[in-house]
Design a protein around this motif. Structure first.
Motif, mmCIF file in Angstrom:
data_model
loop_
_atom_site.group_PDB
_atom_site.id
_atom_site.type_symbol
_atom_site.label_atom_id
_atom_site.label_comp_id
_atom_site.label_asym_id
_atom_site.label_seq_id
_atom_site.Cartn_x
_atom_site.Cartn_y
_atom_site.Cartn_z
ATOM 1 N N CYS A 102 0.887 -1.053 -0.457
ATOM 2 C CA CYS A 102 -0.300 -0.009 -0.189
ATOM 3 C C CYS A 102 1.103 1.295 0.017
ATOM 4 O O CYS A 102 1.483 1.556 0.689
ATOM 5 N N CYS A 105 0.654 3.045 4.086
ATOM 6 C CA CYS A 105 0.757 1.795 5.544
ATOM 7 C C CYS A 105 1.757 0.850 4.588
ATOM 8 O O CYS A 105 1.995 0.262 5.137
ATOM 9 N N CYS A 140 -4.837 0.359 -0.276
ATOM 10 C CA CYS A 140 -5.112 -0.733 0.673
ATOM 11 C C CYS A 140 -6.647 -0.874 1.264
ATOM 12 O O CYS A 140 -6.883 0.769 1.742
ATOM 13 N N CYS A 143 -6.826 1.690 4.607
ATOM 14 C CA CYS A 143 -6.271 3.574 3.917
ATOM 15 C C CYS A 143 -7.321 4.245 2.634
ATOM 16 O O CYS A 143 -7.062 5.551 2.047
HETATM 17 ZN ZN LIG Z 1 -3.017 1.139 3.488
#
Ligand SMILES: [Zn+2]
Length: 465
Positions: A102, A105, A140, A143
């Protein structure tokens, strides 16, 4: 939670929206619930008529995601058809598909988002270009939801968003929690439904004060604006001494009252009485530095206001002197210098105190009070005048060696404090320099408007909370 300020703010907003203490505690079903809420609000806003309160949330979304499915001019206007389009943005990753880390993150994910779905990414500037060979940004699910929960956690206007990061997570959460409440009001009744008042700086100071009892914490404000042409970012931050300054300021009654008066003097209203500039926010802003530069807005602002002696009462000057002094002590460790400034103020007042026209002498001083070069010239003149009158010359090398006459810091800070010391000395000797008989318009209103024992960091908005 990542270090990216927008994702970080969104992650806190998700936690607050599902009533979790921290983003790490958000479960899969929590995320479903928040995604559901985000989608519902987006659909209502994107299909609202432009003259309705509900349309205000669309303006917020437009500022952040100007070319998304929710905001684009050619967007679907039928809620029943728009809803699945928006809902799909937050669906779990499909089982197949290559896994990539991602963008925010690092969690493995397979959904790629175009920049039009990401806040502030869709700009003419080339800063957010994709790595070669990638069809979109891997993001992701957590997020994806966080990045669209962002407008709940940010301080939003119809064209900008301000997010707060801090070395204290409690400060971040507190600010986001308050913004979530504010977003709820915007969703319900538009910007018109918001009480006039507190801006992000005021809200952040309150949070700093509430969570800085054990250590010095700081906060950074990131203000983004995206008008689909030239987006900009403005960063302001508090220095590490600010939390301590706030604590000491609140524990000293002169300083507290001085802060109240500062708020009142910085408040602007239009003819109908509507607040144009909120005093609490303008006062709070004096403790934020732009772009990592030390600006010391508080003493500058106090000096600017104090020099307008027709509008400021003696008691206000006395309180601002305490406030300015505390600031210099805490932020610049200038404690020892203050004593020397008092001696110098005594000398200046000896000179101002001529029986014929003290006001004219004072005005001479007032005009040069901020300029090192001009102040130096005036002091030389004053000293020779006093010497000719048979007074004992005063040794001021101590204070001049500290840079009193130098341009820049700390010279101008010393000169600001000197002004307050001169005003105090004039008051002590009962020398009247006031133009009109105590024209205290602003202060008188101020005294009537608030209880001085109240919390000077409070914001009007809380009364509605
Ligand atoms: Zn993420």
């Amino acid at each position: 939670m990542s270090e990216h300020p927008l994702q970080r703010c969104g992650a806190w907003a998700v936690a607050v929206l599902c009533d979790r203490e921290r983003p790490e505690q958000v479960s899969g079903s929590d995320l479903d619930a928040v995604a559901e809420r985000v989608v519902s609000d987006v659909v209502v806003a994107a299909t609202a008529r432009p003259d309705t309160a509900a349309y205000d949330w669309w303006k917020v979304l437009f500022a952040l995601y100007p070319n998304s499915r929710a905001t684009h001019a050619k967007r679907e206007r039928d809620p029943a058809r728009l809803r699945p389009e928006i809902g799909a943005m937050f669906a779990p990753d499909p089982a197949e598909g290559a896994l990539l880390p991602c963008t925010f993150c690092g969690e493995p994910c397979s959904v790629l988002w175009s920049k039009s779905m990401l806040p502030m990414f869709d700009s003419v500037r080339a800063v957010n270009t994709l790595p070669p060979g990638l069809a979109g940004w891997p993001v992701c699910r957590s997020c994806r939801v966080a990045l669209w929960a962002l407008p709940y956690g940010a301080w939003v206007t119809a064209g900008s968003a301000t997010v707060v990061t801090s070395d204290s997570q409690m400060v971040e959460r507190r600010v986001v929690a308050r913004n979530v409440r504010r977003a709820g009001r915007i969703l319900q009744s538009g910007f018109e439904g918001l009480p006039a008042g507190a801006g992000p700086e005021a809200v952040t100071l309150q949070a700093l004060r509430a969570h800085s009892t054990e250590r010095a914490v700081t906060a950074t404000l990131w203000t983004f604006k995206n008008d689909n042409q030239e987006p900009w970012l403005r960063i302001t931050a508090t220095r590490s001494g600010v939390a301590r300054f706030l604590a000491l300021m609140l524990s000293d009654s002169d300083c507290r009252q001085g802060w109240w008066k500062l708020r009142k003097h910085l408040e602007w209203r239009d003819k109908s009485g509507r607040v144009i500039q909120d005093g609490a926010t303008a006062a709070a802003r004096t403790l934020f530095d732009p772009d990592g530069r030390q600006v010391d807005r508080l003493p500058a602002e106090l000096l600017r206001l104090a020099k307008d002696t027709d509008r400021v009462t003696e008691s206000t000057l006395f309180e601002w002197r305490a406030l300015c002094r505390l600031y210099l002590e805490v932020m610049h460790e200038m404690k020892t210098d203050i004593g020397e400034l008092k001696k110098l103020a005594g000398l200046l007042v000896d000179w101002i105190d001529d029986k014929q026209n003290p006001r004219s002498k004072f005005n001479e001083y007032r005009q040069v009070a901020g300029s090192g070069y001009e102040l130096h010239k005036l002091l030389m003149r004053a000293m020779s005048r006093l010497y000719l009158d048979g007074r004992k010359p005063l040794d001021i090398t101590g204070i001049t060696n500290r840079g009193l006459f130098e341009p820049g810091s700390p010279g101008w800070l010393l000169r600001a404090q000197l002004f307050f010391e001169v005003m105090a000395e004039l008051a002590k000797r009962d020398i009247s320099i006031a133009g009109k008989a105590d024209d205290t318009d602003v202060d008188e209103q101020a005294e009537m408007r608030f209880d001085l024992s109240a919390d000077p960091l409070s914001t009007d908005e809380e009364e509605y909370a």
